[in-house]
Design a protein around this motif. Structure first.
Motif, PDB file in Angstrom:
ATOM      1  N   GLU A 134      -5.636   5.859  -2.111  1.00 35.12           N
ATOM      2  CA  GLU A 134      -4.622   5.817  -1.061  1.00 35.12           C
ATOM      3  C   GLU A 134      -5.211   5.442   0.292  1.00 35.12           C
ATOM      4  OE1 GLU A 134      -1.260   8.388  -1.048  1.00 35.12           O
ATOM      5  OE2 GLU A 134      -2.065   9.533  -2.739  1.00 35.12           O
ATOM      6  N   THR A 146       3.659   2.049  -7.795  1.00 29.90           N
ATOM      7  CA  THR A 146       2.698   2.299  -8.879  1.00 29.90           C
ATOM      8  C   THR A 146       2.478   3.792  -9.079  1.00 29.90           C
ATOM      9  OG1 THR A 146       1.588   0.212  -8.343  1.00 29.90           O
ATOM     10  CG2 THR A 146       0.382   1.765  -9.734  1.00 29.90           C
ATOM     11  N   LYS A 147       2.380   4.530  -7.987  1.00 30.71           N
ATOM     12  CA  LYS A 147       2.201   5.983  -8.073  1.00 30.71           C
ATOM     13  C   LYS A 147       3.379   6.641  -8.782  1.00 30.71           C
ATOM     14  CE  LYS A 147       1.060   8.158  -4.325  1.00 30.71           C
ATOM     15  NZ  LYS A 147       1.060   8.482  -2.886  1.00 30.71           N
ATOM     16  N   VAL A 192      -5.494  -0.555  -5.942  1.00 31.11           N
ATOM     17  CA  VAL A 192      -5.209  -0.209  -7.339  1.00 31.11           C
ATOM     18  C   VAL A 192      -6.299  -0.853  -8.190  1.00 31.11           C
ATOM     19  CG1 VAL A 192      -3.586  -0.360  -9.257  1.00 31.11           C
ATOM     20  CG2 VAL A 192      -2.724  -0.146  -6.905  1.00 31.11           C
ATOM     21  N   LEU A 238       1.883   0.227  -3.733  1.00 28.59           N
ATOM     22  CA  LEU A 238       1.075   1.406  -4.037  1.00 28.59           C
ATOM     23  C   LEU A 238       1.984   2.581  -4.409  1.00 28.59           C
ATOM     24  CD1 LEU A 238      -2.074   2.140  -3.827  1.00 28.59           C
ATOM     25  CD2 LEU A 238      -1.372   3.456  -1.823  1.00 28.59           C
ATOM     26  N   ILE A 274      -5.953   4.931  -8.289  1.00 28.29           N
ATOM     27  CA  ILE A 274      -5.299   4.693  -7.004  1.00 28.29           C
ATOM     28  C   ILE A 274      -6.186   5.227  -5.886  1.00 28.29           C
ATOM     29  CG2 ILE A 274      -3.304   5.240  -5.558  1.00 28.29           C
ATOM     30  CD1 ILE A 274      -2.476   3.559  -7.873  1.00 28.29           C
TER      31      ILE A 274
END
Length: 328
Positions: free
Chosen positions: A150, A94-95, A155, A91, A148
């Motif tokens: 969180e 990807t962010k 995702v 995650l 996204i």
């Protein structure tokens, strides 16, 4: 294409120093990794290299879109269908990739994996694709369509057929994480070179900094310059190894995700940063952005240092360039 030749003049040789530098080349993530570890003896260095290989393999199994069971493959499989729950590590990766995409206004785009491969660099192309074909090839690219969550650690790719991939930053991330692991184990110095995505820490056993050489894009069997590094990452992106000539014009293998056309005007970009992941994201983007916009981007991010060589061989340095050149 990343190409950095790093020069380690005394690898695997024990001098009158209390430590040695041991190097091993392995194939991981579909690429060559050169792992250099400084340790008290060869057996200890080899054990640390073994741990490095395990760590890189772990990352490959997390982010590879060639492994059907990987979380990235699952994200792509369910594009346009449903969000996919992922590990916090993926995650965050990807962010950061989305952040690179935003900073560069799409010159770097994590969703470039969805592009149709209409440009062939194997000698088979005889004509430029039509404007319609080029436009169609990038229709599923768009980092803005990556959602996204969180709280749920998910995702979601909004459009069917979308894909994300870490071909640009994944090897750099593996180099960074391996360096981090080695430092946590007490390894005082080393280099992780992931096919040109390179990160360093500490010093050579003789007390000197590591020395890396960067290929001259105008003369591939020569080095443009040598630089001293200790604790710094560096990545070079260039178009001098993989390109095609059509109607007398050179087309780079580095494609602009926003247009579908090959980048032009720049032969190579070298970025020095705290992490190889960051250096790669920016070097790739600057190849697409070109010299003027690339220098402006470096100026806005003073924690980075950069060198741009245009297609005429002219060299441009980022403002306040501070990386020390090596003088033999």
């Amino acid at each position: 294409m990343k190409k950095i030749i790093f020069c380690l003049f005394f690898l695997n040789i024990a001098f009158a120093y209390s430590q040695i530098a041991k190097n091993r080349a392995v194939t991981l993530m579909g690429s060559r990794f050169d792992i250099t570890i400084v340790a008290k003896d060869e057996a200890t260095a080899n054990a640390y290299i073994d741990s490095s290989v395990i760590e890189i393999s772990r990352i490959e199994n997390l982010i590879s879109d060639w492994i059907p069971e990987s979380q990235v493959s699952q994200i792509n499989k369910y594009a346009g269908i449903k969000p996919v729950k992922v590990d916090k590590e993926l995650l965050e990766l990807t962010k950061r990739a989305i952040h690179f995409s935003e900073l560069t206004k799409g010159a770097f785009d994590i969703s470039f994996a969805a592009a149709d491969r209409i440009w062939k660099f194997d000698g088979s192309m005889t004509a430029i694709p039509s404007a319609e074909v080029v436009s169609e090839s990038v229709k599923k690219i768009g980092y803005q369509n990556i959602i996204i969550n969180e709280e749920e650690s998910t995702v979601f790719l909004k459009l069917p057929g979308m894909k994300i991939g870490f071909g640009a930053t994944g090897k750099g991330y593996a180099a960074d994480k391996t360096k981090e692991l080695m430092i946590s184990k007490g390894v005082e110095a080393g280099i992780i070179n992931a096919s040109g995505d390179l990160n360093t820490w500490g010093k050579h056993p003789d007390g000197s900094n590591w020395i890396i050489g960067i290929t001259n894009p105008m003369k591939e069997d020569d080095l443009f310059a040598l630089f001293e590094l200790s604790g710094t990452a560096v990545v070079t992106s260039g178009n001098y190894e993989k390109y095609i000539m059509l109607d007398g014009k050179r087309y780079s293998h580095i494609i602009d995700p926003r247009t579908g056309y090959p980048s032009s005007g720049v032969s190579s970009v070298t970025v020095f940063a705290d992490s190889a992941e960051t250096a790669n994201g920016f070097s790739t983007a600057i190849m697409v952005l070109g010299k003027k916009a690339g220098l402006k981007l470096l100026k806005k991010n003073p924690h980075l240092q950069g060198i741009i060589i245009d297609d005429k061989g002219k060299i441009f340095y980022s403002k306040r360039f501070k990386v020390k050149k090596y003088k033999p």
